[in-house]
Motif scaffolding. Structure first.
Motif: not given
Ligand code: 3Y8
Ligand code: NAP
Length: 248
Positions: A11, A137, A37, A9, A72, A31
């Motif tokens: 944060e 989801h 990432p 995230t 998150h 994850a």
């Molecule tokens: C892999 C790490 C950073 C972190 C950035 C935050 C902000 C941008 C907004 C929309 C909503 C959503 C989603 C989202 C946001 C930040 C943050 C956040 C939402 C990355 C990241 C990982 C993920 C996983 C991903 C999930 C998905 C959720 C897209 C990196 C970019 C919808 C959550 O394709 C998939 O399987 C995606 C899976 C979990 C929710 C889901 O259930 O699909 N995040 N997002 C982390 C890991 O491997 O541990 O790739 O750099 C991180 C960020 N995503 O450092 O600046 O902090 O929330 N991420 C939601 O909020 O509903 C997008 O589109 O408006």
């Protein structure tokens, strides 16, 4: 002191910067949900631990002394596993979490208790729904195939999507209001589905919905265990200092 920072995230990235600046021994954990990432300023590991057992083994073999759960608010399984493993190992654990979003008078929000309930909150008549909930989801919405779904995903989908009528946008946040307003206009969005993620990275779509007068169906976040919760890296550092004073 050796810290495990559970990330993924905005944060968590800010926490990683703080820890890197103080030189505290820490490892950042992803994850492995996305292909590439964001690189962190700490040594990082990618992939699940293998449940509570795997996490407990990791904590032990890596001689972790403190865990910061900056995942998150909807990453409930990771948070529950961290709580269980730290309880068993009697390790200090703190959750770094941003506050939930709250509606203004200008918002048209419908709150539902959990993500699964957002489907029922959609109308039956065909609509154009912006599913801003990522990839994991979207299968829930196969129950209402009559809608056109705008999907925003971090990585291109592998294989067929579980919905018949979609437009896909590949984008990684944080997002901005102008971009989200233009996106919703371009796709004639009539409804937005979102998690109450809080924070700044995903908030733009709510401001865009407000500007366009569109309804938002918002899923409340799951309840999470643990009594130590901070809302910014500074408070986590104070907690670390405090805990260290007690020689824990
Ligand atoms: C892999 C790490 C950073 C972190 C950035 C935050 C902000 C941008 C907004 C929309 C909503 C959503 C989603 C989202 C946001 C930040 C943050 C956040 C939402 C990355 C990241 C990982 C993920 C996983 C991903 C999930 C998905 C959720 C897209 C990196 C970019 C919808 C959550 O394709 C998939 O399987 C995606 C899976 C979990 C929710 C889901 O259930 O699909 N995040 N997002 C982390 C890991 O491997 O541990 O790739 O750099 C991180 C960020 N995503 O450092 O600046 O902090 O929330 N991420 C939601 O909020 O509903 C997008 O589109 O408006
Ligand atoms: P989840 O459902 O709570 O966790 C499922 C499993 O993924 C966990 O049991 C664990 O596997 C593994 N896992 C989750 N986070 C991990 C981490 N930081 N490091 C190592 N393993 C992790 O999690 P999720 O909702 O899929 O979220 C996955 C990642 O995306 C997290 O880093 C989260 O912060 C980030 N993220 C999620 C969302 C969201 O909407 N859920 C939004 C933005 C970012 P094992 O059981 O094998 O240990």
């Amino acid at each position: 002191m050796r810290i495990l920072l559970l990330g993924g995230t905005t944060e968590a990235s800010a926490m990683a910067q703080t820890l890197a600046q103080t030189g505290i021994d820490a490892v950042f954990s992803y994850a492995g949900r996305t292909k590439s990432p964001v690189q962190q300023p700490l040594p990082q590991r990618v992939g699940g631990f293998g449940g509570v057992t795997g996490l407990s083994q990791y904590l032990n073999t890596q001689m972790i002394t403190h865990v910061i759960d900056a995942t998150h608010p909807f990453a409930a399984q990771m948070s529950m596993n961290a709580f269980e493993a730290c309880t068993r190992a009697r390790l200090p654990l703190i959750r770094l979490e941003r506050p939930a979003w709250h509606a203004t008078d200008a918002d048209r929000w419908t709150h539902v208790a959990q993500l699964e309930d957002t489907v029922a909150a959609l109308p039956d008549a065909p609509a154009r729904v912006f599913l801003a909930i990522g990839k994991q989801h979207i299968g829930l919405f196969a129950a209402k195939p009559q809608h056109h779904y705008l999907l925003r995903l971090v990585d291109p989908p592998q294989g067929a999507l579980p919905l018949p009528n979609t437009s896909v946008v590949i984008a990684r946040g944080p997002f901005d209001v102008a971009g989200d307003t233009a996106l919703m206009r371009a796709h004639n969005v009539t409804h937005i589905v979102s998690k109450n993620a809080g924070g700044s990275g995903a908030q733009a779509k709510l401001a865009a919905a407000r500007a366009l007068g569109l309804p938002v169906i918002l899923a409340d976040r799951p309840a999470l265990p643990g009594k130590h919760v901070a809302q910014n890296p500074r408070d986590v550092m104070a907690w670390l200092g405090h805990v260290a004073d007690r020689g824990v």
